[in-house]
Scaffold this active site. Sequence first.
Site, PDB file in Angstrom:
ATOM      1  CD1 TRP A 196      69.114 -12.987  86.506  1.00 55.34           C
ATOM      2  CD2 TRP A 196      71.205 -13.281  85.748  1.00 55.34           C
ATOM      3  NE1 TRP A 196      69.890 -13.435  87.553  1.00 55.34           N
ATOM      4  CE2 TRP A 196      71.176 -13.626  87.124  1.00 55.34           C
ATOM      5  CE3 TRP A 196      72.423 -13.383  85.058  1.00 55.34           C
ATOM      6  CZ2 TRP A 196      72.300 -14.070  87.814  1.00 55.34           C
ATOM      7  CZ3 TRP A 196      73.547 -13.835  85.742  1.00 55.34           C
ATOM      8  CH2 TRP A 196      73.476 -14.176  87.100  1.00 55.34           C
ATOM      9  CG  ASP A 197      66.567 -12.638  77.717  1.00 55.01           C
ATOM     10  OD1 ASP A 197      67.448 -12.659  76.841  1.00 55.01           O
ATOM     11  OD2 ASP A 197      65.386 -12.329  77.481  1.00 55.01           O
ATOM     12  CE1 TYR A 198      68.945  -8.376  83.374  1.00 51.51           C
ATOM     13  CE2 TYR A 198      70.763  -9.150  84.714  1.00 51.51           C
ATOM     14  CZ  TYR A 198      69.516  -8.577  84.615  1.00 51.51           C
ATOM     15  OH  TYR A 198      68.839  -8.190  85.755  1.00 51.51           O
ATOM     16  CG  ASP A 199      69.980 -11.207  74.824  1.00 53.88           C
ATOM     17  OD1 ASP A 199      70.484 -12.149  75.449  1.00 53.88           O
ATOM     18  OD2 ASP A 199      68.986 -11.326  74.087  1.00 53.88           O
ATOM     19  CE  LYS A 246      67.858  -7.369  76.948  1.00 51.06           C
ATOM     20  NZ  LYS A 246      67.274  -8.719  76.768  1.00 51.06           N
TER      21      LYS A 246
END
Length: 655
Positions: free
Chosen positions: A334-337, A362
Amino acid sequence: MQVHATLGGAIRKSLLLGFTVSLCSLFVVNAQIPNTVEWPAYGNDGGGMRFSPLKQINTTNVKQLTQAWTFRTGELETYKGTNAAEKAAFEATPVMVDGTLFLSTPTSRVFAIDAATGQQKWVYDPEVYLRQELSEITSRGVSVWPAPSDKRASTGVGKRIFVATLDGRLIALDAATGKPIPSFGKSGSVDLRQGVGIISVTSPPAVIGNTIVVGSSMGDNYRFNYERGVVRAYDAITGALRWSWDPIPRTKADAGYDTWKGPYAHQSGAANAWSMISADPERDLVFVPTTSPSPDYYGGERLGQNLFSSSIVAIRASTGKVVWHFQTVHHDLWDYDNAAQPLLFTFQQNGKEVPAVAVGTKMGHVFILHRETGAPLLPVEERPVPKSTVPGEEAHPTQPFPKTLPLLGLQKLEAWGPTAEDKAAAQRRIEPYRYDGAFTPPSLQGSIITPGNVGGIHWGGMCYDPSSGLLITNVNRLAALIRLIPREELSGSLRNNEELLRAETGMQAGTPYVMKRSYLFQPNDGSLLMQTPPPWGTLVALNLQKGTMAWEIPLGYMLDLGKYPEAKQWGSLNFGGAISTAGGLVFVAASFDGHLRAFKTDDGSLQWEVPLPASAQATPMTYQINGQQYIVIAAGGHGKLGTKLGDYVVAYKLP
């Protein structure tokens, strides 16, 4: 309380002596504060608490703030002849030591400014070539070595300013002159791209003892085997490499190797640390916030839990050895950097003071961990999440959730519009997509992700007020639309589909799928009309002892108030963080409307706001010099967001 009694005494004296209430209050409440109080690191302290003990500016007089000085960097001139303005963002927070502000511009130029007058002392230009391919054009700040009160640092060597640049250099400057230190690296510079590849650095390095720790930034949706997201430590005096740590285990001897499954899994790239790294000199620890492996939205080439990506990792600063880790997202799709700086503070538990680290994500999750062990101090539970339907993909069956603290940001999906027609249009847009709540994985059908990849809690991060015990953060509420398209079907999928054609494209080379990403809003007279209910950006305070939300308020606005008078209650998407002070105030800009604001820490009530000469997607700071407290913000806008660009550094003080 003592403060109230002091203020009362000041008022009585003002009546007798004929002074103004504000001036007398200033003198009394700051009686024990030194004439000079610095802001020596990005988050004030190395642990990013973003709290100042200053209280000259407080709830009784903040409305009297006036502009002290304005400095202009001339940055917009450097963009001429390039497309840099489209990607540039002035996100820097200055630091202040020895009466001087040090800050970096989006192109990594470094300025030294007199903290009292705003006059330039020196400027250093690393001459970054702007016509190269750069995913982001920003620099969030510089670092000062040695860190104040760090007993591990050497003495006898003058102060140095470290800047890590867009083109992958770590540069040491003499704080007094702005000249590169000849004995550091090669003529003052270390090449961070050597042996790694095309990386940038957008955040200030961490400083601990005589060690400088630096991560990297990269556009990780281009291909599967992107550059390695190594974190490296360098000798602050010589520039020699002390250690290097790769978040992705590469050999069977590496811890976590078996959590990466598939013939090419260990060739994955990224999992880098592009945000701020926190330092605890007393414990010889740095806290590294890692990110999603590349690419962000498909993990079929890297099945498994994927340690140590999307984690907070505590590393022994003197050796580079991992002490503990806490993974915030398993097998991130999910691009949950981990975009927010890990916040180091003292947590009260069972009547004892416990060293803690707060992790804001995030996803809108806040985790409170023991700083020495990584063990949760507030309960965390693994909850089942939806399965993937993408051939070749296996979403992790569970994800960690805080059990007692509220979840922040957009946690459920609902269509919205200011008119019935707008709401119906939002509903029609939502209907074709898959949505199964939190951690809905990407799909071929197209999935709606809440919270999206811009937060929840974003890189602006959190601040902590030790007097009230409140953890304060600004939050975004924006859904992302993610669709995976089989590579061989890409051209056919785009035919007659204007929404997909306009969407951002991630080629994800080395995987079977191309990614298309957009967001749940529509353009509206030069602004954004959101398609989920407001507020779209908020400022939130959490009471960690009670495990409750103390307050939440809309932050800023992003629509024309003439057309939408209610927009002040709808909030704004925001980038940049908040700071808190002993004056009972929280200062934050960040929103699209270009204002700097002060809120009361106790209840979130608005105390003061001022329009800025350009938008401020940055975090403010505060300091005291010659007995006068200043509030400073970088106001330069954000090219990708379309906010008003500029090159201003603005300072405010009391009359």
